[in-house]
Scaffold this motif. Structure first.
Motif, PDB file in Angstrom:
ATOM      1  N   MET A 353       0.847  -1.184   0.000  1.00  0.00           N
ATOM      2  CA  MET A 353       0.000   0.000   0.000  1.00  0.00           C
ATOM      3  C   MET A 353       0.882   1.233   0.000  1.00  0.00           C
ATOM      4  O   MET A 353       2.101   1.124   0.152  1.00  0.00           O
ATOM      5  N   LEU A 411      -6.434   4.142   3.410  1.00  0.00           N
ATOM      6  CA  LEU A 411      -5.445   3.442   2.601  1.00  0.00           C
ATOM      7  C   LEU A 411      -4.268   4.331   2.205  1.00  0.00           C
ATOM      8  O   LEU A 411      -3.153   3.854   2.011  1.00  0.00           O
ATOM      9  N   SER A 507      -7.028  -2.496  -2.037  1.00  0.00           N
ATOM     10  CA  SER A 507      -5.611  -2.193  -1.867  1.00  0.00           C
ATOM     11  C   SER A 507      -4.930  -1.923  -3.198  1.00  0.00           C
ATOM     12  O   SER A 507      -4.053  -1.068  -3.300  1.00  0.00           O
TER      13      SER A 507
END
Length: 626
Positions: A353, A411, A507
């Motif tokens: 990520m 994220l 992701s």
């Protein structure tokens, strides 16, 4: 329509003392004369209702109730053999004629035409792969223990060829497993089809079905990768100490002497630079496809190496063990270690990520930042089961729910906040498989087959309900799978496996997550063609073979504000019966319901058009609008 008749089928908005209202009955059809008795009904991709009875198989227009076709030969079809061929108006069924052998057929649901018939050959279709670009479907068939591969043309809707790929070994139960193709299909530069089946690799002429060459290994092929860069086929054999390289055109061995393995091969994957990453138990290395040699003098080794993920910063190596735990390392593109760290528990999920490597193990979860591999979160997040996952579009955060706790996960920044704790949902425990859905303006739907609850963005439970399941929930697809078996590892973990796929999807698009093709809300867009096959000399002169539209083929949860639930209701004054409920996702209220009279009802829920088709008394088919 009367609301008080003894056999009244439709009731709206009732539970015990509630008032009765009539549902709209769109049509009703008595099939006593045509089929004598109806054993079951199903719905084809085109919307057509398929009814199977003692006097044949019949197709009914789902909108008007008119009979589209009736095949009197296909009597007593086994419901368990029925499956729709995804993206096409075709379905498959099996039957045994009064005189003759077992037969498997593919039927066009729109007109009843049989486009493929095994006749007396005794073939049984077990799986298929649609190759739209080539305009074909590869069907996997079994005849006793013989594997058969069939090329079915989407242009002519006819069989082009079939060829034998050996016999199924082992006990009989193994015959009825899924696909027998373990690797592929690939196409070499000559356009030949390449597939791996157990210890065999086949090259098949795609036009004729003739096997051009066949290669047999000592043990099962564990990895098979075709490289277009050098037109080479890389073969990893179980417990072999050598990587095998084949010429995909002729099947001969062209393995360079330097590609030896030190351990057991795990996988072969490619990176963005078209290099091949050879992963084995004793480490991983990079194969240069131009020279077929290793780029690094020494393979990078990590305890219990199981997975390698290519990344712009290098390679993320992950080691996994049930007893000793896991390890994660970041390796540069020259094979040097940037950092490595131990992880408690079995790390069954890990993805790169923006802020680092996000992982979930059986004991803990965190993000390892790229610079030194240190924890981004000051405190671990512990998941005892696979968390339910959705995405809050307003807050631009991933929502994770598991074991009475809700988390909001950014994220982009890597920040995680506990926004809900000690959440009590009716009949839900840590082993309950749940999935999540973002409900715009309301919060997060946490639900399973018989569970439905709404958690607000502030962490408050707006409503929570559990419905006792019916003995027969035909027509409803399960939303969750229990258990997690990864690479043959027996893990003590529960949850919905679909959540893993959702986490990977989110992701992968961490720099701006929006609705994907599988999201809950994409059905709100206008109808458009999402798949099709066209033939013709040029773009201006194409003929349509088929088109698959989002309106007909998408799942209802994409376009509706309700969840359909089937419940069993017991009463002291009347027999046990089933209800099909249309539960409002925002309010939790049963906006509509249908009471099923039969003790063992057979019905289909068309969630796209909000219609229920009921097979009552084994001859009366009716359609009811929610």
């Amino acid at each position: 329509m009367t609301m008080k008749g003894t056999y009244s089928l439709i009731i709206l908005g009732v539970f015990f003392m509630s008032s009765l209202f009539a549902q709209e009955k769109l049509w009703e059809k008595n099939l006593k004369a045509e089929l004598y008795e109806v054993g079951w009904i199903q719905q084809a991709n085109s919307g057509t209702i398929i009814a199977a009875g003692a006097k044949g198989l019949l197709g009914i227009d789902h909108v008007s109730g008119e009979t589209l076709w009736h095949n009197k030969e296909l009597k007593g079809i086994n419901k368990n053999s029925f499956f729709n061929i995804e993206g096409l108006p075709l379905f498959y069924v099996e039957y045994v004629p009064v005189i003759g052998k077992f037969r498997g057929i593919i039927v066009n649901s729109s007109n009843g035409d049989i486009v493929f018939d095994t006749k007396d050959e005794g073939y049984r279709i077990k799986n298929y792969t649609t190759l739209t670009q080539e305009g074909i479907i590869l069907f996997e068939l079994l005849k006793a223990k013989e594997r058969i591969l069939m090329n079915f043309s989407l242009k002519t809707w006819q069989k082009k060829w079939h060829c034998s790929l050996g016999e199924v070994g082992g006990v009989l139960s193994k015959i009825f497993s899924g696909s027998f193709i373990d690797h592929g299909p690939y196409f070499n530069k000559s356009g030949d089809l390449l597939v791996g089946v157990k210890e065999h690799i086949y090259a098949i002429n795609i036009e004729t079905g003739k096997i051009i060459w066949k290669h047999e290994t000592d043990k099962k092929v564990k990895a098979l990768v075709y490289s277009k860069i050098n037109n080479s086929l890389y073969v990893g054999v179980k417990k072999s100490k050598k990587l095998l390289v084949l010429d995909p055109d002729k099947g001969n061995d062209i393995t360079p002497g330097k590609l030896k393995l030190r351990g057991t091969l795990i996988d072969i994957v490619s990176d963005v630079d078209n290099n091949l990453i050879l992963v084995e138990t004793e480490g991983f290395n990079i194969i240069d496809p131009k020279t077929n040699t290793f780029k690094w003098k020494k393979s990078f080794k990590i305890p219990y190496l199981d997975e390698v993920i290519p990344h712009e910063k290098g390679f993320i190596a992950i080691g996994k063990d049930e007893k000793d735990g896991s390890s994660v390392a970041l390796v540069d593109k020259q094979g040097g270690k940037i950092w490595d760290t131990n992880v408690k528990g079995y790390a069954y999920f890990a993805v790169p990520m923006p802020k680092g490597v996000f992982y979930i193990s059986t004991e803990r979860s965190n993000i390892l930042e790229y610079e030194k591999g240190k924890d981004v979160w000051k405190k671990d997040v512990k998941f005892k089961s696979i968390p339910a996952v959705t995405f809050d579009e307003k807050e631009d955060k991933v929502i994770l729910f598991e074991n009475k706790k809700g988390y909001k996960f950014d994220l982009k920044t890597g920040a995680v906040d506990l926004f809900a704790q000690d959440v009590v949902l009716e009949k839900v425990n840590k082993k309950t498989a749940l999935v999540a859905e973002y409900i715009e303006g309301s919060g997060y739907l946490i639900h399973g087959d018989q569970y439905i609850s709404l958690l607000t963005p502030s962490g408050r439970v707006d409503y929570t309900k559990y419905y006792k399941p019916a003995t027969d929930i035909a027509g409803l697809a399960g939303v969750a799978q229990l258990g997690l078996a990864i690479a043959g590892v027996d893990l003590d973990i529960e949850g919905a496996l679909s959540n893993i796929d959702e986490l990977k999807r989110l992701s992968a698009n961490a720099n701006g997550v929006y609705r994907g093709s599988a999201d809950q809300t994409d059905g709100t867009v206008e109808e458009n063609v999402v798949a099709g096959l066209y033939v013709g000399p040029d773009a201006q002169n194409m003929s349509t073979i088929f088109e698959v539209t989002k309106k007909r083929y998408s799942n209802s949860k994409d376009i509706k504000d309700h969840k359909f639930i089937v419940a069993k209701v017991k009463s002291e004054t009347e027999p046990t019966f089933h209800k099909i409920l249309m539960v409002n996702k925002k309010t939790g209220k049963e906006d509509a319901q249908i009471k099923l009279i039969d003790k063992t009802p057979n019905y289909v829920i068309d969630e796209i058009d909000s219609v229920v088709f009921v097979n009552e008394k084994n001859y009366l088919i009716s359609a009811h609008k929610f």
